[in-house]
Scaffold this active site. Structure first.
Site, mmCIF file in Angstrom:
data_model
loop_
_atom_site.group_PDB
_atom_site.id
_atom_site.type_symbol
_atom_site.label_atom_id
_atom_site.label_comp_id
_atom_site.label_asym_id
_atom_site.label_seq_id
_atom_site.Cartn_x
_atom_site.Cartn_y
_atom_site.Cartn_z
ATOM 1 N N LYS A 106 68.921 68.263 11.775
ATOM 2 C CA LYS A 106 68.758 67.082 10.908
ATOM 3 C C LYS A 106 70.016 66.797 10.085
ATOM 4 O O LYS A 106 70.764 67.717 9.740
ATOM 5 C CB LYS A 106 67.527 67.221 10.004
ATOM 6 C CG LYS A 106 67.720 68.060 8.784
ATOM 7 C CD LYS A 106 66.601 67.816 7.766
ATOM 8 C CE LYS A 106 67.040 68.454 6.449
ATOM 9 N NZ LYS A 106 66.202 68.202 5.324
ATOM 10 N N LYS B 106 67.128 79.832 2.481
ATOM 11 C CA LYS B 106 68.111 79.856 1.390
ATOM 12 C C LYS B 106 68.428 81.284 0.976
ATOM 13 O O LYS B 106 69.579 81.596 0.653
ATOM 14 C CB LYS B 106 67.641 79.004 0.204
ATOM 15 C CG LYS B 106 67.528 77.529 0.581
ATOM 16 C CD LYS B 106 67.631 76.582 -0.583
ATOM 17 C CE LYS B 106 67.691 75.135 -0.068
ATOM 18 N NZ LYS B 106 67.725 74.131 -1.109
ATOM 19 N N LYS C 272 72.536 66.760 3.408
ATOM 20 C CA LYS C 272 73.609 66.568 2.426
ATOM 21 C C LYS C 272 74.441 67.826 2.237
ATOM 22 O O LYS C 272 75.530 67.763 1.686
ATOM 23 C CB LYS C 272 73.064 66.014 1.120
ATOM 24 C CG LYS C 272 72.025 66.815 0.376
ATOM 25 C CD LYS C 272 71.752 66.146 -0.985
ATOM 26 C CE LYS C 272 70.279 66.042 -1.338
ATOM 27 N NZ LYS C 272 69.649 67.317 -1.692
HETATM 28 P P1 ATP Z 1 69.806 69.946 1.671
HETATM 29 O O1 ATP Z 1 70.767 69.680 2.771
HETATM 30 O O2 ATP Z 1 70.465 70.294 0.358
HETATM 31 O O3 ATP Z 1 68.668 70.858 2.047
HETATM 32 P P2 ATP Z 1 68.534 67.469 2.208
HETATM 33 O O4 ATP Z 1 69.577 66.459 2.573
HETATM 34 O O5 ATP Z 1 67.729 68.060 3.287
HETATM 35 O O6 ATP Z 1 69.157 68.578 1.292
HETATM 36 P P3 ATP Z 1 66.487 67.220 0.155
HETATM 37 O O7 ATP Z 1 66.992 67.102 -1.250
HETATM 38 O O8 ATP Z 1 65.915 68.536 0.565
HETATM 39 O O9 ATP Z 1 67.616 66.726 1.182
HETATM 40 O O10 ATP Z 1 65.409 66.120 0.447
HETATM 41 C C1 ATP Z 1 65.160 64.950 -0.266
HETATM 42 C C2 ATP Z 1 64.191 64.129 0.543
HETATM 43 O O11 ATP Z 1 64.860 63.533 1.674
HETATM 44 C C3 ATP Z 1 63.029 64.944 1.126
HETATM 45 O O12 ATP Z 1 61.818 64.213 0.967
HETATM 46 C C4 ATP Z 1 63.400 65.117 2.594
HETATM 47 O O13 ATP Z 1 62.270 65.255 3.402
HETATM 48 C C5 ATP Z 1 64.172 63.826 2.890
HETATM 49 N N1 ATP Z 1 65.197 64.031 3.954
HETATM 50 C C6 ATP Z 1 66.283 64.825 3.872
HETATM 51 N N2 ATP Z 1 67.027 64.776 5.015
HETATM 52 C C7 ATP Z 1 66.374 63.924 5.855
HETATM 53 C C8 ATP Z 1 66.649 63.436 7.199
HETATM 54 N N3 ATP Z 1 67.710 63.824 7.884
HETATM 55 N N4 ATP Z 1 65.786 62.547 7.751
HETATM 56 C C9 ATP Z 1 64.702 62.138 7.040
HETATM 57 N N5 ATP Z 1 64.380 62.557 5.780
HETATM 58 C C10 ATP Z 1 65.204 63.433 5.175
#
Ligand code: ATP
Ligand code: LTN
Length: 328
Positions: A193, A111, A196
């Site tokens: 992965k 970040k 969002k």
């Molecule tokens: P960002 O893109 O803003 O980093 P993110 O979509 O990765 O966000 P987080 O808010 O960091 O989501 O994560 C919320 C929860 O969802 C965490 O426990 C994370 O491990 C899980 N998570 C996020 N993306 C995935 C994915 N693609 N597959 C499985 N678990 C996920």
């Protein structure tokens, strides 16, 4: 009975990845345990947020928690900024942290590298606030995706460091990884992965996407030219990701799915994946629409904050006494 704590930042629209990797596990483990699920809005402001959007997303995330299966009678649901002990203990955890260990966090490095010369200090001190979230509730298990392992490790270190100097105040928490550790990948770059914050919205299925968009995104998901449905992450990351999604949705094994599509092409397979996603998300979306504008949601969050505050305050009081942060 164990104490469970987890949180999600209201920093974007939730994805199928968030559901399969986090939300679904939250509701699976709530029966028989004491669970706290938090909308971590103070973590979200470690990068700039639009105030109106942050307000809306906080409410939306709380509604999604419930719509995807969290029962507010069983679990305590609340917003981080409504329980002041989080930042209060967060500050104490910051004083116990070393700059070097915070600089080694991969989430910080990722970040911070996007912020040029103006790196917000809160990005660096994110982990001690997360440690405070968890430790305030004497948590045993923290359900999160494997990307949060490093943050869990520093939480454990901080708790042990505190206990060594000031006496046994904190329970040492463990990470709880879902049984299948589902990791949903991007539909367009299936070696990355699903996230969002991806700018390419066709790569991501959002929990609130309408059925047409879901069908379109899955139809256009990147695959290969072999036209044979079988699981091989190295050679066929796109198809393997879709198998993983279908398997998570229908509880079929990879082998069962491979057998079912032995003489069918990608078109029929993708159609079934889309149908399975749509039928899983439809009831969640309906419940979400009922809840998001309903004053009942405020009621739930107010009760949740009061319950969380009562529990957090006991730990915070012990911390203050142990450290000499009291007058009488
Ligand atoms: P960002 O893109 O803003 O980093 P993110 O979509 O990765 O966000 P987080 O808010 O960091 O989501 O994560 C919320 C929860 O969802 C965490 O426990 C994370 O491990 C899980 N998570 C996020 N993306 C995935 C994915 N693609 N597959 C499985 N678990 C996920
Ligand atoms: N860092 C986590 C969100 C988070 C969290 C927590 C998760 C903040 N505080 C406490 C579990 C417990 C993330 O980015 N997914």
């Amino acid at each position: 009975m164990s104490i469970i704590f987890s949180g999600i930042q209201p920093s974007g629209n939730l994805t199928l990845g968030n559901y399969l990797g986090a939300l679904r596990n939250f509701s699976k483990i709530q029966a028989g345990n004491e669970c706290y699920y938090c909308v971590v809005n103070q973590h979200a402001i470690t990068v700039p947020q639009d105030p109106k959007m942050l307000h809306e997303r906080t409410r939306q995330l709380a509604a999604i928690y419930i719509a995807s299966g969290l029962d507010p009678e069983q679990s305590t649901l609340f917003v981080q900024s409504e329980v002041p002990e989080h930042v209060q203990l967060g500050w104490i955890m910051t004083t116990l942290s070393y700059v070097g260990e915070l600089e080694r966090m991969t989430q910080y490095k990722d970040k911070a590298s996007k912020r040029g010369d103006s790196i917000p200090a809160g990005l660096l001190t994110y982990p001690p606030l997360m440690a405070a979230d968890i430790l305030l509730y004497q948590t045993n298990y923290v359900p999160v995706g494997d990307d949060q392992k490093q943050h869990l490790e520093i939480t454990r270190n901080l708790a042990q460091r505190f206990n060594r100097v000031y006496g046994d105040v904190f329970t040492i928490p463990d990470i709880y990884l879902g049984h299948d550790g589902t990791r949903v990948m991007s539909l367009q770059e299936p070696t990355k992965k699903m996230s969002k914050s991806d700018d390419n919205t066709t790569a991501t299925i959002y929990l609130l996407d309408n059925p047409k968009d879901i069908e379109k995104k899955i139809k256009r998901a990147q695959t290969d030219s072999e036209n044979s449905v079988h699981y091989d992450v190295e050679q066929k990351p796109g198809i393997s990701n879709l198998i993983e999604i279908l398997s998570a949705m229908t509880d079929q094994t990879h082998d069962e799915i491979t057998a079912a599509y032995a003489d069918k092409g990608y078109g029929a397979f993708k159609k079934d994946v889309a149908d399975a996603v749509i039928s899983t998300l439809e009831p969640i979306q309906q419940r979400y629409q009922q809840l998001v504008g309903d004053p009942e949601l405020d009621d739930i969050l107010e009760k949740g904050a009061a319950k969380a505050h009562a529990k957090a305050n006991v730990t915070y009081d012990k911390v203050c006494h142990a450290m000499g942060l009291y007058r009488k």
